[in-house]
Design an enzyme around this catalytic site. Structure first.
Site, PDB file in Angstrom:
ATOM      1  N   LYS A  72      13.902  64.104  24.256  1.00 26.12           N
ATOM      2  CA  LYS A  72      13.617  63.156  23.188  1.00 26.12           C
ATOM      3  C   LYS A  72      12.164  62.658  23.156  1.00 26.12           C
ATOM      4  O   LYS A  72      11.545  62.411  24.173  1.00 26.12           O
ATOM      5  CB  LYS A  72      14.532  61.915  23.314  1.00 26.12           C
ATOM      6  N   SER A 129       6.368  18.341  19.556  1.00 23.76           N
ATOM      7  CA  SER A 129       6.005  19.675  19.056  1.00 23.76           C
ATOM      8  C   SER A 129       4.914  20.312  19.910  1.00 23.76           C
ATOM      9  O   SER A 129       4.477  21.429  19.633  1.00 23.76           O
ATOM     10  CB  SER A 129       5.528  19.573  17.601  1.00 23.76           C
ATOM     11  N   SER A 181      13.367  59.143  26.142  1.00 26.63           N
ATOM     12  CA  SER A 181      14.692  58.614  26.437  1.00 26.63           C
ATOM     13  C   SER A 181      14.938  58.741  27.929  1.00 26.63           C
ATOM     14  O   SER A 181      14.521  59.722  28.553  1.00 26.63           O
ATOM     15  CB  SER A 181      15.745  59.410  25.668  1.00 26.63           C
ATOM     16  N   GLU A 191       9.810  52.610  13.967  1.00 25.35           N
ATOM     17  CA  GLU A 191      11.144  51.989  13.995  1.00 25.35           C
ATOM     18  C   GLU A 191      11.048  50.479  14.204  1.00 25.35           C
ATOM     19  O   GLU A 191      11.748  49.698  13.569  1.00 25.35           O
ATOM     20  CB  GLU A 191      11.985  52.581  15.133  1.00 25.35           C
ATOM     21  N   LYS A 233       5.781  25.268  11.808  1.00 27.35           N
ATOM     22  CA  LYS A 233       4.825  26.003  12.641  1.00 27.35           C
ATOM     23  C   LYS A 233       5.381  27.261  13.274  1.00 27.35           C
ATOM     24  O   LYS A 233       4.746  28.324  13.215  1.00 27.35           O
ATOM     25  CB  LYS A 233       4.256  25.070  13.707  1.00 27.35           C
ATOM     26  N   ASN A 243      -0.787  12.918   9.525  1.00 29.29           N
ATOM     27  CA  ASN A 243      -0.252  13.663   8.376  1.00 29.29           C
ATOM     28  C   ASN A 243      -1.328  14.524   7.700  1.00 29.29           C
ATOM     29  O   ASN A 243      -1.096  15.698   7.405  1.00 29.29           O
ATOM     30  CB  ASN A 243       0.381  12.704   7.368  1.00 29.29           C
ATOM     31  N   THR A 289      13.358  62.547  -5.225  1.00 32.54           N
ATOM     32  CA  THR A 289      14.037  61.399  -5.834  1.00 32.54           C
ATOM     33  C   THR A 289      15.455  61.485  -5.303  1.00 32.54           C
ATOM     34  O   THR A 289      15.967  62.599  -5.061  1.00 32.54           O
ATOM     35  CB  THR A 289      14.040  61.454  -7.379  1.00 32.54           C
ATOM     36  N   HIS A 290      16.068  60.347  -5.071  1.00 25.28           N
ATOM     37  CA  HIS A 290      17.403  60.295  -4.429  1.00 25.28           C
ATOM     38  C   HIS A 290      17.401  61.015  -3.083  1.00 25.28           C
ATOM     39  O   HIS A 290      18.435  61.510  -2.644  1.00 25.28           O
ATOM     40  CB  HIS A 290      18.484  60.888  -5.340  1.00 25.28           C
ATOM     41  N   ASN A 328      10.794  59.680  20.696  1.00 21.71           N
ATOM     42  CA  ASN A 328      11.252  58.786  19.638  1.00 21.71           C
ATOM     43  C   ASN A 328      10.097  58.073  18.930  1.00 21.71           C
ATOM     44  O   ASN A 328       9.163  57.630  19.584  1.00 21.71           O
ATOM     45  CB  ASN A 328      12.205  57.741  20.221  1.00 21.71           C
ATOM     46  N   GLN A 378       7.334  19.423  10.569  1.00 21.49           N
ATOM     47  CA  GLN A 378       6.961  19.876  11.914  1.00 21.49           C
ATOM     48  C   GLN A 378       7.564  21.257  12.191  1.00 21.49           C
ATOM     49  O   GLN A 378       7.057  22.007  13.016  1.00 21.49           O
ATOM     50  CB  GLN A 378       7.441  18.857  12.939  1.00 21.49           C
ATOM     51  N   TYR A 424       4.889  12.941   3.265  1.00 20.32           N
ATOM     52  CA  TYR A 424       5.157  13.646   4.515  1.00 20.32           C
ATOM     53  C   TYR A 424       6.539  13.303   5.064  1.00 20.32           C
ATOM     54  O   TYR A 424       6.958  12.144   5.069  1.00 20.32           O
ATOM     55  CB  TYR A 424       4.101  13.290   5.577  1.00 20.32           C
TER      56      TYR A 424
HETATM   57  N1  ARG Z   1       3.638  16.903  14.861  1.00 18.50           N
HETATM   58  C1  ARG Z   1       3.632  16.502  13.504  1.00 18.50           C
HETATM   59  C2  ARG Z   1       3.831  17.724  12.589  1.00 18.50           C
HETATM   60  O1  ARG Z   1       3.730  18.783  13.074  1.00 18.50           O
HETATM   61  C3  ARG Z   1       2.330  15.856  13.157  1.00 18.50           C
HETATM   62  C4  ARG Z   1       2.417  14.868  12.050  1.00 18.50           C
HETATM   63  C5  ARG Z   1       3.322  13.778  12.474  1.00 18.50           C
HETATM   64  N2  ARG Z   1       3.249  12.674  11.623  1.00 18.50           N
HETATM   65  C6  ARG Z   1       4.104  11.662  11.747  1.00 18.50           C
HETATM   66  N3  ARG Z   1       3.956  10.693  10.949  1.00 18.50           N
HETATM   67  N4  ARG Z   1       5.076  11.695  12.608  1.00 18.50           N
HETATM   68  O2  ARG Z   1       4.115  17.625  11.420  1.00 18.50           O
END
Ligand code: ARG
Length: 467
Positions: A287, A27, A281, A294, A329, A114, A159-160, A289, A326, A321
């Site tokens: 134009k 990650s 444009s 938007e 994120k 964790n 309205t509408h 815009n 993971q 966990y």
């Molecule tokens: N990269 C992991 C996450 O984002 C960190 C925790 C990993 N823990 C594990 N026991 N593999 O969740």
């Protein structure tokens, strides 16, 4: 041990991690964004470990100096992120051990990735919530000021999407502002549940070391340590809550965007947006815009997507966990970035809206927007509301045929439909009379709009930063 096997957990393994699996499970390409919070958490953890006698003061100082240097390396772009080291946590820990030797390996005492990652995300969310709140406050302030300035500006209310009754532009802006008030409250409410500390939960059950979680919580500015270790490492409901806030906020911004887009069109012609918020444009030279609104409207979809992703990610996960987490994120980071950018765009743009007052006024006159006022006038003179409705309906039909607004008809013309109508009718048929008459709390009268703007200003001052 093979180079490709992770040095943090390679002990029980007899062959190196498959190269694809290393990449698939890593990650670090995205969670390196948590580096600052990871170091902040580690410094607090080491400080607490020394406080309770698990580390010596020298060891603590060596660790803190090493981590501070690493922070500098990361900020200067000199840090070498390694995929085989999987994530931000192990990258930083490995670098610490490179730098300070065996003491670096003591940092992870009484901790797991964790509780570490759960702590990092919460610290990150807290920082981002504060930045987002500041933009939201700036937007609300700008909107309230504009509403106050435009308390007398008359436009058609819809309205509408059909002309309904005249309202003031200030009243319309304060309707937007109310939506943002609730979003602001939701954000601050979410922050309370973000600001609880998982650290000390370790892998899932707590730790055998004599840790003091109140010390770490205080060092990190958390309100309190999380109550249950299993829950602390596993739930991401606070991330779901944040993306719910974000989705509702973007839904509101998309509604405002839609109106801005409509209003800048030649057909409505209610406002001008300064050129700096628009683009041209490449083929049509005429134009201009409204790209910014938007795009905000369009970005709403991806934030809804992140909410669905996180809800689905969490669904049916057994305690505690799981590696699934993971995946929290990227949606969260993108939701944070999108919300912040959209709020910035709006906070910059809203105070620069230039209302085209004549054009708004004309539009309100064209749409028989005072028809309800005529009906109310008849009711005040003793006509039953249903009969008054019918009389006004006939007057409007006549106006459509003769291309005249109610206020443009002569008294004789109006009297064709009801003998009850007298000269004083013209006081209620003007747009000014119509809005001024709605003079109660929550109504569109200019006097009420000014009072509402001043209450909004006070409420905002009281709420702001009230986490
Ligand atoms: N990269 C992991 C996450 O984002 C960190 C925790 C990993 N823990 C594990 N026991 N593999 O969740």
């Amino acid at each position: 041990m093979s180079q490709a096997t992770n040095q943090s957990w390679g002990g029980r393994f007899s062959e190196p991690t498959d190269a694809f699996v290393a990449r698939f499970t890593a990650s670090v390409t995205f969670d390196q964004r948590l580096a600052r919070q990871d170091i902040q958490g580690s410094i607090a953890h080491a400080t607490m470990l020394a406080r309770v006698g698990v580390l010596t003061d020298d060891e603590r100082d060596t660790i803190i100096t090493g981590l501070t240097e690493i922070q500098g390396e990361i900020e200067r772009g000199e840090f070498n992120w390694s995929i085989p080291l999987e994530d931000v946590h192990m990258n930083i820990e490995a670098r610490l051990t490179d730098k300070i030797g065996i003491t670096g390996k003591k940092l992870h005492t009484g901790r797991s990735r964790n509780d570490q990652v759960a702590t990092d995300i919460r610290l990150f969310m807290r920082d981002e919530i504060d930045v987002i709140e500041a933009e939201l406050v700036r937007l609300r302030e700008g909107m309230i000021e504009l509403a106050d300035r435009e308390a007398d500006t008359i436009m058609p209310g819809f309205t509408h999407l059909q002309t309904a009754q005249p309202v003031t532009f200030g009243h319309h802006l304060l309707a937007w502002q109310e939506m943002l008030t609730r979003d602001h409250e939701r954000l601050l409410d979410c922050r309370k549940r973000v600001n609880v500390m998982p650290l000390g939960a370790a892998a899932l059950a707590g730790t055998t070391y004599p840790i003091d979680r109140h010390v770490t919580a205080e060092l990190l500015g958390f309100d309190r340590p999380a109550e249950n270790s299993l829950d602390a490492v596993s739930d991401r409901d606070f991330a779901i809550e944040f993306t719910s806030f974000a989705s509702i906020l973007l839904m509101h911004l998309s509604r405002m965007s839609e109106e801005l887009v409509l209003w800048t069109s030649a057909q409505f012609d209610f406002i001008d947006l300064p050129d700096r918020f628009c683009t041209g444009s490449s083929i049509m030279p005429q134009k201009k815009n409204p790209d910014v609104p938007e795009l905000v409207r369009g970005k709403t979809g991806r934030v809804y997507g992140h909410l669905m992703a996180l809800l689905t990610l969490m669904k049916s996960q057994p305690l505690a966990y799981n590696k699934d987490n993971q995946e929290d994120k990227e949606p969260l980071f993108d939701a944070v970035d999108t919300v912040r950018d959209c709020l910035k765009a709006f906070a910059d743009m809203v105070p620069a809206i230039e209302p085209k007052k004549d054009s708004m006024y004309e539009a309100a006159r064209r749409g028989f927007s005072t028809a309800t006022d005529l009906a109310d006038y008849l009711v005040r003179k003793g006509v039953a509301f249903r009969d008054a409705h019918e009389i006004v309906g006939q007057s409007v039909a006549y106006g459509l045929k003769t291309k005249k607004d109610l206020s443009e008809m002569t008294l004789e013309e109006l009297q064709q439909f009801s003998a009850t109508i007298e000269q004083d009718v013209f006081e209620v048929l003007t747009l000014e009379g119509s809005v001024a008459a709605r003079n109660h709390i929550g109504g569109t009268a200019p006097e009420q709009v000014r009072a509402a703007a001043s209450r909004a200003r006070e409420a905002l001052a009281a709420l702001k930063g009230d986490a």
